[in-house]
Design an enzyme around this catalytic site. Structure first.
Site, PDB file in Angstrom:
ATOM      1  N   HIS A  38       1.124  -5.866   0.562  1.00  0.00           N
ATOM      2  CA  HIS A  38       0.796  -6.752   1.692  1.00  0.00           C
ATOM      3  C   HIS A  38       1.925  -6.854   2.711  1.00  0.00           C
ATOM      4  O   HIS A  38       1.722  -7.389   3.802  1.00  0.00           O
ATOM      5  CB  HIS A  38       0.442  -8.137   1.155  1.00  0.00           C
ATOM      6  CG  HIS A  38      -0.519  -8.891   2.025  1.00  0.00           C
ATOM      7  ND1 HIS A  38      -1.076  -8.358   3.163  1.00  0.00           N
ATOM      8  CD2 HIS A  38      -1.031 -10.141   1.928  1.00  0.00           C
ATOM      9  CE1 HIS A  38      -1.873  -9.247   3.727  1.00  0.00           C
ATOM     10  NE2 HIS A  38      -1.861 -10.340   2.996  1.00  0.00           N
ATOM     11  N   ASP A  75      -2.205  -5.320   6.020  1.00  0.00           N
ATOM     12  CA  ASP A  75      -2.861  -6.631   5.997  1.00  0.00           C
ATOM     13  C   ASP A  75      -4.310  -6.498   5.516  1.00  0.00           C
ATOM     14  O   ASP A  75      -4.827  -5.393   5.322  1.00  0.00           O
ATOM     15  CB  ASP A  75      -2.795  -7.325   7.358  1.00  0.00           C
ATOM     16  CG  ASP A  75      -3.446  -6.517   8.477  1.00  0.00           C
ATOM     17  OD1 ASP A  75      -4.380  -5.735   8.188  1.00  0.00           O
ATOM     18  OD2 ASP A  75      -3.035  -6.667   9.637  1.00  0.00           O
ATOM     19  N   CYS A 134       1.907  10.588  -2.238  1.00  0.00           N
ATOM     20  CA  CYS A 134       1.734   9.671  -1.098  1.00  0.00           C
ATOM     21  C   CYS A 134       0.798   8.522  -1.451  1.00  0.00           C
ATOM     22  O   CYS A 134       0.918   7.422  -0.905  1.00  0.00           O
ATOM     23  CB  CYS A 134       1.141  10.423   0.090  1.00  0.00           C
ATOM     24  SG  CYS A 134       2.060  11.854   0.627  1.00  0.00           S
TER      25      CYS A 134
END
Length: 454
Positions: A427, A431, A371
């Site tokens: 991105h 953010d 993960c």
């Protein structure tokens, strides 16, 4: 049968222009209006069509030649109908009505003229009646340098593509292969929107179809003694994956620090306690537990984008990958269900997997399902670095060597062990504000080990 000479027609202000494309070859059958060559000045490109139907018997020009009005292009064998275009004999209709640009918006009415040649909107409209002036088309910018290998490769591959000069130039600028694009225009003509659709699909699939200029071939031996060393299989696989991830993922890296003075004291006391049991608890074990807490607090960091890049797949399990440096190259074994294991269990499993990695005994299953990845260079050195996201994960934590630094406490300064953190993230999913919150939370967890119990 009659053999006709096909000449360069009146190009207006154009003279001594370069042939950037030769679209036909001897033996090709062409019909009236089929494009023969494309010429380019410093202002625009012009596609010169055939004024007659017939079979090409001989080409009189080559790619890169410079031509002006009246120069011989080719010989065309016709059935005896019509006459070849001769300088100064274009009809009034053909001299005033330009051929429509293929990429004009669908809402604009096309002006068609059988004998007209294709031009860009650079042509002056001062002497052209309003009803016959060229329709606006998309402005063109300078193409890829024709001296580059990329330009020559693309020019060769798109000769037979059915597209206007501006569309060909657009394809060259983006590195798109017109031979792989299906045109939606009349008679399969490729339009600008077809290239845009192709590029969009290529981006989703990871840049398939793009052409990148090849690196220059250098004979290093002429400068001195060299040795050839083959890359290992792991080097090759890792290199390909890292290149893919770097190209596909818009990376941002957030840098932070954590005061691990208390954590390090606690870790050393644990190692004394478990020394007789052969268990070594490393800083990575604490980092893995702290990262799980941060992933629970900020679930987007524990997600992946779906193939269409339209949905997030949020994971409710916590498998943590740890980059291990081996003689054959970098590998990433995965410790599963870190949230359900205590610190000693995590440390034991991490030690076992790391040993297997260095011995080359990891199974594929032991490197899948991660993960989130941690890459630690603390045992080697450095102050910070930018780790590359390990797709399909969306974030990776880089850890550098901890150093003693002055820390302000109780109106004074005391020595503290400061750990540099480097968080790289995708991105498209995360953010900057979320990245800063994640590292701030992680730093707080590492600075106070009691928080790991919460």
């Amino acid at each position: 049968m009659t053999v006709k000479e096909i000449h360069v027609p009146d190009l207006g202000d154009f003279s001594d222009v370069e042939i950037i494309e030769v679209l036909v070859a001897p033996g090709d059958e062409v019909t009236e209006e089929d494009s023969l060559i494309t010429v380019e000045s410093d202002k625009s490109s012009i596609e010169i069509p055939s004024p007659l139907t017939g079979v090409i018997t001989e080409l009189k020009v080559n790619l890169g030649d410079r031509v002006s009005q009246g120069d011989l292009i080719l010989l065309l064998e016709t059935g005896g109908q019509g006459t070849a275009a001769v300088p100064g004999e274009l009809s009034a209709e053909s001299s005033t009505t330009p051929y429509p640009s293929a990429e004009l918006p669908a809402t604009t009415a096309a002006v068609e003229s059988p004998a007209a040649y294709r031009t860009s909107p650079i042509q002056s409209s001062a002497s052209v009646p309003p009803e016959a002036r060229p329709l606006p088309s998309i402005p063109m910018v300078s193409p890829v340098s024709r001296s580059s290998p990329t330009a020559h490769m693309l020019d060769e591959r798109i000769k037979k593509a059915h597209a206007s000069p501006s569309v060909r130039r657009f394809a060259r600028e983006l590195g798109a292969d017109l031979n792989e694009i299906k045109g939606s225009g009349r008679k399969g003509r490729i339009l600008k929107k077809d290239i845009q659709g192709y590029i969009k699909k290529a981006l989703v699939k990871g840049g398939v179809g793009f052409r990148v200029a090849a690196l220059p071939e250098v004979d290093f031996a002429k400068f001195g003694e060299v040795e050839i060393q083959a890359l290992s299989r792991i080097n090759k696989l890792t290199g390909a994956n890292l290149h893919r991830n770097w190209v596909r993922i818009p990376h941002v890296t957030q840098y932070d620090q954590a005061d691990i003075t208390e954590l390090e004291d606690f870790r050393r006391s644990l190692n004394k306690e478990y020394r007789d049991k052969g268990i070594k608890i490393t800083l990575l074990s604490f980092l893995m537990k702290a990262v799980v807490s941060a992933l629970k607090e900020y679930p987007r960091f524990n997600s992946s984008l779906d193939d269409a890049q339209e949905n997030l797949i949020l994971k409710h399990y916590y498998h943590i990958g740890v980059a291990v440096d081996t003689p054959a190259g970098l590998v990433v074994p995965v410790v599963r269900e870190v949230d359900r294991k205590n610190l000693v269990e995590v440390a034991t499993e991490l030690g076992t997997l790391s040993a297997k990695a260095r011995e080359g005994r990891l199974s594929p299953a032991e490197m899948q399902g991660g993960c989130f990845t941690i890459s630690s260079l603390g045992g080697i050195g450095g102050t910070s670095f930018t780790p590359i996201v390990n797709a399909p994960e969306v974030a990776i934590l880089g850890v550098s060597r901890a150093t003693m630094q002055p820390v302000h406490k109780n109106d004074g300064f005391v020595p503290g062990l400061i750990l540099p953190l480097s968080l790289s993230y995708d991105h498209r999913v995360i953010d900057g504000a979320a990245g800063a919150r994640f590292t701030t939370f992680l730093s707080a967890m590492l600075s106070d080990t009691r928080r790991l119990l919460l």
